[in-house]
Design an enzyme around this catalytic site. Structure first.
Site, PDB file in Angstrom:
ATOM      1  N   ARG A 138       0.846  -1.190   0.000  1.00  0.00           N
ATOM      2  CA  ARG A 138       0.000   0.000   0.000  1.00  0.00           C
ATOM      3  C   ARG A 138       0.880   1.237   0.000  1.00  0.00           C
ATOM      4  O   ARG A 138       2.030   1.186   0.438  1.00  0.00           O
ATOM      5  CB  ARG A 138      -0.897   0.014   1.239  1.00  0.00           C
ATOM      6  CG  ARG A 138      -1.824  -1.185   1.355  1.00  0.00           C
ATOM      7  CD  ARG A 138      -2.644  -1.098   2.621  1.00  0.00           C
ATOM      8  NE  ARG A 138      -3.561  -2.222   2.752  1.00  0.00           N
ATOM      9  CZ  ARG A 138      -4.429  -2.364   3.751  1.00  0.00           C
ATOM     10  NH1 ARG A 138      -4.466  -1.460   4.714  1.00  0.00           N
ATOM     11  NH2 ARG A 138      -5.230  -3.413   3.798  1.00  0.00           N
TER      12      ARG A 138
ATOM     13  N   ARG B 259       8.890   6.499   6.490  1.00  0.00           N
ATOM     14  CA  ARG B 259       8.830   7.948   6.663  1.00  0.00           C
ATOM     15  C   ARG B 259       9.263   8.351   8.075  1.00  0.00           C
ATOM     16  O   ARG B 259       9.920   9.375   8.271  1.00  0.00           O
ATOM     17  CB  ARG B 259       7.425   8.450   6.366  1.00  0.00           C
ATOM     18  CG  ARG B 259       7.069   8.431   4.887  1.00  0.00           C
ATOM     19  CD  ARG B 259       5.593   8.739   4.678  1.00  0.00           C
ATOM     20  NE  ARG B 259       5.220   9.994   5.317  1.00  0.00           N
ATOM     21  CZ  ARG B 259       3.952  10.352   5.549  1.00  0.00           C
ATOM     22  NH1 ARG B 259       2.961   9.536   5.213  1.00  0.00           N
ATOM     23  NH2 ARG B 259       3.678  11.506   6.118  1.00  0.00           N
TER      24      ARG B 259
ATOM     25  N   ASP C   5       0.650   5.617   0.883  1.00  0.00           N
ATOM     26  CA  ASP C   5      -0.142   6.713   1.425  1.00  0.00           C
ATOM     27  C   ASP C   5      -0.374   7.782   0.368  1.00  0.00           C
ATOM     28  O   ASP C   5       0.227   7.768  -0.716  1.00  0.00           O
ATOM     29  CB  ASP C   5       0.587   7.350   2.613  1.00  0.00           C
ATOM     30  CG  ASP C   5       0.654   6.437   3.817  1.00  0.00           C
ATOM     31  OD1 ASP C   5      -0.266   5.625   3.991  1.00  0.00           O
ATOM     32  OD2 ASP C   5       1.634   6.547   4.584  1.00  0.00           O
TER      33      ASP C   5
END
Length: 249
Positions: A50, A198, A52
């Site tokens: 996935r 991140r 973001d």
């Protein structure tokens, strides 16, 4: 039903992420709609990972099942034609066995994060890198990053919305290097927690600027507390770069 593995490149800027969302456009929605217009029936896109909102991909692996056989090259050409003007491209399309799964067959994933280390505003790289004006010590960032390599409880570097069953992950590689005014961070593991890359990059950025030390990073890791995170890097510098499968390098 024939199964086709796709390699996707996309600019994540216009999307709420790869996975379908009820509150905005997604890469999955765009690819599924393009595929349905080609094959004549609804399809579901399964991806290796996935992403973001705002996160990009250089080579995201995915697959779709269709009711009849298509020449892979013609299928990819048709998908690319129908994906316009969305910034998504099918780089490759191949037939795979029925038991091959883009997510569950994946043995490893790699990400790259790009920091533009310059005072001037970004033009060509706007929306595609995190700009830090203060000079970064890339060597110090790399040395500190090695504290995160290996098997750890990454609770500090995990989003509160992460759905993974456990915060324990094995990070295979976390390298930092400088190319001109670009600082590149490369991360590889079998799988990652939500926001893990991140969050790690954000803390390494603090080290590069001299705000944190290597010891501060270790303390944050051992705290196993999201409140001890120094900084979460913005999404626009993050790229999904590779998915590894059995029999592939």
């Amino acid at each position: 039903m024939p199964r086709y593995a796709l390699t996707l490149e996309f600019d994540g800027g216009p999307f709420m992420g790869l996975q379908r969302q009820s509150h905005g456009p997604s890469v999955q929605q765009s690819v599924e709609e393009a595929a349905e217009s080609v094959v004549g029936h609804p399809v579901t896109l399964h991806a290796a990972g996935r992403t973001d909102t705002g996160v990009h991909a250089l080579a995201m692996r995915a697959h779709i099942d269709v009711a009849r056989a298509f020449d892979p090259f013609r299928l990819s050409e048709a998908l690319n034609a129908r994906l316009k003007p969305d910034p998504i491209a099918v780089l490759d399309c191949v037939v795979v066995p029925d038991d091959w799964h883009a997510r569950f067959s994946c043995l490893g994933r790699a990400y790259e994060y790009r920091i533009a280390n310059r005072r001037a505003p970004l033009t060509l790289d706007a929306g595609r890198a995190w700009r830090i004006a203060r000079p970064l010590d890339a060597a110090a960032m790399h040395e500190a990053a090695q504290e995160l390599v290996g098997n750890h409880d990454f609770t500090t570097f995990r989003s509160v919305h992460c759905q993974a069953a456990s915060p324990v992950k094995t990070l295979d590689r976390l390298d930092v290097r400088r190319e001109g005014d670009m600082v590149i961070i490369e991360a590889a593991a079998r799988s990652f927690l939500h926001h893990q890359v991140r969050s790690m990059v954000g803390c390494l950025g603090l080290i590069g600027q001299g705000h944190w030390t290597r010891a501060d990073l270790v303390a944050a890791l051992h705290a196993r507390d999201r409140q001890k995170l120094g900084h979460n890097a913005p999404p626009e510098g993050l790229y999904f770069v590779k998915a590894v499968y059995p029999g592939e390098d």
